[in-house]
Design a protein around this motif. Structure first.
Motif, short mmCIF file in Angstrom:
data_model
loop_
_atom_site.label_atom_id
_atom_site.label_comp_id
_atom_site.label_asym_id
_atom_site.label_seq_id
_atom_site.Cartn_x
_atom_site.Cartn_y
_atom_site.Cartn_z
N LEU F 28 0.88 -1.28 0.06
CA LEU F 28 0.00 -0.17 0.07
C LEU F 28 0.86 1.23 -0.01
O LEU F 28 0.80 2.30 -0.74
N TYR F 29 2.00 1.25 1.13
CA TYR F 29 2.81 2.48 0.87
C TYR F 29 3.38 2.61 -0.28
O TYR F 29 3.83 3.86 -0.81
N LEU F 32 1.45 4.17 -2.75
CA LEU F 32 1.39 5.55 -2.24
C LEU F 32 2.58 6.69 -2.55
O LEU F 32 2.73 7.64 -2.36
N ILE F 112 7.31 6.45 9.51
CA ILE F 112 6.49 5.46 10.29
C ILE F 112 7.50 4.30 10.27
O ILE F 112 8.15 4.02 9.42
N PHE F 158 4.34 1.38 14.73
CA PHE F 158 3.09 0.55 14.92
C PHE F 158 3.77 -1.03 14.94
O PHE F 158 4.40 -1.08 14.45
N GLU F 161 0.90 -7.74 13.81
CA GLU F 161 0.08 -8.54 14.61
C GLU F 161 0.81 -9.69 14.84
O GLU F 161 1.21 -10.61 13.83
N ALA F 174 -5.65 0.22 15.44
CA ALA F 174 -5.55 0.73 13.76
C ALA F 174 -5.67 -0.37 12.81
O ALA F 174 -4.82 -1.22 12.86
N PHE F 175 -6.64 -0.25 12.12
CA PHE F 175 -6.92 -1.05 11.01
C PHE F 175 -6.66 -0.65 9.80
O PHE F 175 -6.99 0.34 9.52
N LEU F 176 -5.64 -1.34 9.04
CA LEU F 176 -5.19 -0.73 7.62
C LEU F 176 -5.87 -1.60 6.61
O LEU F 176 -5.89 -2.86 6.38
N ASP F 177 -6.94 -0.68 5.77
CA ASP F 177 -7.62 -1.42 4.77
C ASP F 177 -6.80 -1.86 3.61
O ASP F 177 -6.25 -0.96 2.90
N LEU F 205 -7.18 -14.53 8.15
CA LEU F 205 -6.98 -13.38 9.05
C LEU F 205 -7.27 -12.05 8.53
O LEU F 205 -7.80 -11.32 9.19
N ARG F 209 -10.14 -9.39 9.83
CA ARG F 209 -9.51 -8.15 10.19
C ARG F 209 -10.40 -7.06 9.32
O ARG F 209 -10.80 -6.30 9.74
N ALA F 213 -12.92 -4.18 10.85
CA ALA F 213 -12.50 -2.82 10.45
C ALA F 213 -13.88 -2.25 9.88
O ALA F 213 -14.30 -1.33 10.52
N TYR F 234 -2.96 -3.14 13.64
CA TYR F 234 -1.93 -2.69 14.18
C TYR F 234 -2.04 -2.08 15.48
O TYR F 234 -3.09 -1.76 15.83
#
Lengths: 246, 246, 246, 246, 246, 246
Positions: F28-29, F32, F112, F158, F161, F174-177, F205, F209, F213, F234
């Motif tokens: 994801l990052y 981005l 982060i 962060f 899990e 914090a849940f990350l989509d 899992l 999650r 979320a 997280y």
């Protein structure tokens, strides 16, 4: 006492909780020869019946539908079921409800009691049920509590798993191997027509807990020699007592 | 595996801890046919031998005295005892000590491990021992850890009771009925000549824990029909796994 | 939904709490274009009006005075204010109060709810308010809860800072930069004539929290480029959810 | 204020709790010249009078018997005792009970309040009493609470020891040396005819706490030069304040 | 022992911590006639001297500057100061450092020890110092620890306040009224030329803690009759022991 | 700073942890536009390569195989990967390793940092890594720490899990989509040939999650309008800071 059938009792805030969260335990204890009593404090008619409300059902229709589904699920799992219709969202705890539950415990003398977790910020009926069950258990132990039945011993209490365990400070300390009865738990879940998405969710959860159970004994094979595929997670409330360390 | 004698292992920071805190468990498991291994990381020569220092003994004399007393106590309880002489106050954790304990676990494959609590602001050797034992257990599970013995499974770990349990965040979740072997625990305690005041202290503690054990099952009579007079308190570290809820 | 003005709701046990504890958030969200709803469950007439009682005021005079001050403060901060007059010391939670707050949430659909902390051994009305708000939020989510308004989503809940945060187990996990609106928070505080000593106290607290906010991002300059001089501390109750980690 | 006799107040859920758990403190403060007030919310007639029920006594007979025993124990310890007869198992908290306890605190202005622990999964009356006492203390501080007596200051609150401290999250942070008055505590305990097994239990507990007290100051001799043989354990609720660190 | 001057010892990770966090206690105990020992494990030369590094100073220059400032502050407060130069960021705990601190405790026999909090996610030297001090205290109690000085008793340990108390799980349980010596604490803080912004920060913190101290005794006037304007917050580690409840 | 590519850094105890636990965040990052750095402290060669040991591979072969798999996974996810080969079971933290990680942070200035949880009784390398990362972050902030790179700011940390979250006191906040990148996470997981059973486990899992979320925002549809099917959980370590409450 050895001739008498032993009992476990499940106290469920709403009429479907017992299926998702302890259906395996119920079927397993039924197979072990126990009488299994399920006490539903409410039908979950207001808080857990969204689709029925959207379909325009009346309160009475919803209660009837929820009752029918739960009765069928209980039948499949091998449990006796009792509905106390105390109202939900919020659950109404009254002196009368307390007398009923105290007497239920005294009459049936459960060896084990299963109920909700003590915290659940997503569902205050769950929290209230857990607190209520723990208190009724203590009241049932009192010689002076008015009742036609003898006092209760000190049955262990287990909380079953909430939907978001970490947010509820639920820390499992007992995994129950439900592999031998999982098919019946699945069938019981399928009685909940309106919640098809949860069938798979709770099946996957049982697999996840099964894998973790194996990790905690260092083997996917249980002591009795069968494979642990499915498990339920529980949190014991009181210390164990015995002649060996378990 | 069923033909092989089963093992439990007790890891004691100093040479007398195992007696006061788990002497009952040792005698009980001996009677159940287990091999009981006691591993003393140090003799407690600096931190727990005040009277001997005051009497002007040398370090070597103190170690010898402590060793002799503990050997005698182990004999009475039915345990094999091993001294690792790692030094105390503070306990010295080294790579060598780690190898020894990992191999001890791999060779003897304990079903259960007993050790100290994870917190003890009055005794940092206790805390360090508990952390060390938990880590050695994990290292012993690793295929790649160099060793001539096969990997360890996942034995349960129990902390035994520290001197001031509440200050150590020790919360018992298992009471062990030691009534049938208490006389031998008392005899083992009496091997500690220099600590006569503790004989009574730990006898009274066993009675107190026995009474609490009874409270937790609602009866002073155990499932096997005998009276629970004496108990030891333990704190289980990992979830239980099984086909019934205990 | 994008055309509709968004809302945040502040639930205050007594009529002045919202000013000291969340005045900055209110002014800030007002500036962001939100409708800000302040719900005062009581006037704090018995428990937080010591000077007025000493001055010989009647209960009704005190309520009127407290209402007037809070209305003026709300006006300065840009909030709509509603008084439920439920009584304080102790706060009286009733079925009627629950219906009002549930409907308030359903009608206005707040994106965020601010209220007290879950623990406060110095003020049980605060604790009770926090529990009540969390439960009303869940009730407002239930399709079957009788109401003319549609169900609530899942707005985040933040606790604002109690007077003695450590004693209330208040652990801030969100600092809100209120530098741009602090002058208005100060003016709102100054509406509380009888509590002049608190004006300075809460101004200093805002500076302290501002400095800590800077420490937590490694700079006294915020991402938007302005200096963080004043902040308010909050504790978020539910996990954040999003497409980035914040 | 120096001319007035100072007061400590003990709030006991049932009529015997104050003896087992704080009998030493009562006798000690009596000897220091304090007025000691014991408030029994109930007689423990239903939940803590098993033998009397088995002997076929009526509710009124049981209450009378419990009252008589507690009055005698209070006399021995030097306390004034007041029975509020609110009912037990479960304890019934009402507005009237609240008014009585708030006024009790306002009238007598205790310097210290002793009561139960905030958690007790074996006895919900204990938990409820602790919560109730903490709230009444806050209500008594409010100028606007209707009362003929002046407001209360901020007396420290101590929880006394529950039966199974670790299960109640009871962590002692104050040990009280009761060696000089232990004989009277023992005599007071002996007023409880039906609970002979507890006399020894609580005597041994006092010894155990005495030994731990000594450990915490590094000496079995107190600052005043006498030997600490017996102690009671307490948990302080609020920070201490003073011109030295104690 | 009554003829000997009594001692309190402050162990500071870096050379300025003792001023901001316990300067009031130092001045106060000096005025009470105590010998006050300040032990600085490091100068904070790497982690807490940002401005000096930016000014291009060398490591030795920075250490010298920090030492000079702290010596001057100690002089103002009335303390003896000792620098162990163990290195910071990270603090280097060695066997030699342990011997020095154990012997420091044995030689001076402090009645009270002040140090950092056990958690500090912003500063691991602080956490490590607290753990180290607690362990050295226990080692100093051991008869067998090699030393020319007699064993230590069991001095109480207090953690002083970290920069972000809630994030460090710091929960004050003792407020020390430093009003009578605050002017000297301020002067000592002003020795830290490079940290002018902290002078005001810690002055305001002292006021804030002073106000909270007053709240906890229900009066801004202390028992000795003076106004509590400034206080320091502390967290006691071990139970208090005494003939009264404080 | 706006022209420079931003960075997030993942510190993984063993070479596969980053895939199972944060593969979604990495992809994801990357999408981005961030530089994503993965630092593997060890290859997990001893503790997490059971099958390879059973297959008779040598230590060097195992390291090479693990490296190759992780490089391929990193490539798929879009990350740069660096292996520090510090050894596992137990992970060896040295001064050199500290210098490397501190400099890694200073050179790349991550916005982060992702790493393990602070507790993991099943894997002490995980716990040690988390503690080490948090300390290196603080060291990297110190002006005086020897380095050619400028100091680090205060990046959020962060924890991802662990395998058994409740046993590790892991509480997601914090849940990350990760729905948009889940296919790539799955492909990266499939690089781990020897752990096929985990592909499905971690896919399930992610679904679990994802469902949670949705529950936490009251909708399965994210703010950006897409369906949340998969998420990662997280735990944020430090307070958020900003001009709005998130």
């Amino acid at each position: 006492m050895s001739n008498k059938q032993k009992t476990i009792t499940v106290v469920s805030a709403h009429s479907a909780d017992f299926i998702w969260r302890s259906g395996g335990a119920i079927a397993l204890y039924h197979d072990l020869g126990y009488q299994v009593r399920v006490i539903c404090l409410s039908f979950g008619e207001r808080g857990e019946s969204a689709r029925l409300w959207k379909d325009g059902k009346t309160l009475e229709e919803i209660k009837a539908k929820r009752r029918a589904e739960s009765e069928e699920a209980a039948r499949i799992l091998g449990a006796e079921i009792r509905f106390l219709d105390a109202g939900d969202y919020p659950l109404q705890i009254t002196k009368e409800l307390q007398d009923i539950v105290v007497n239920e415990f005294r009459e049936h003398q459960p060896e084990i009691i299963l109920t909700h977790s003590l915290e659940d910020p997503y569902n205050f009926d769950h929290k209230r049920t857990a607190e209520f069950v723990l208190e009724c258990r203590v009241l049932a132990q009192a010689e002076g509590y008015p009742s036609e039945h003898g006092i209760l011993g000190a049955p262990q209490v287990f909380s079953f798993e909430p939907h978001q365990p970490e947010q509820c400070d639920f820390k499992p300390n007992a995994f129950l191997d439900i592999s031998s009865v999982f098919d019946r738990k699945r069938k019981a879940m399928e009685c909940m027509n309106a919640q098809e998405h949860l069938w798979e969710y709770y099946s996957e959860l049982a697999k996840r807990r099964g894998m973790q159970a194996g990790r905690n004994i260092g083997s996917a094979i249980s002591l009795s020699g069968s494979k642990i595929t499915y498990a339920e997670a529980y949190q014991r409330h009181f210390p164990t007592v015995g002649g060996t360390l378990v």
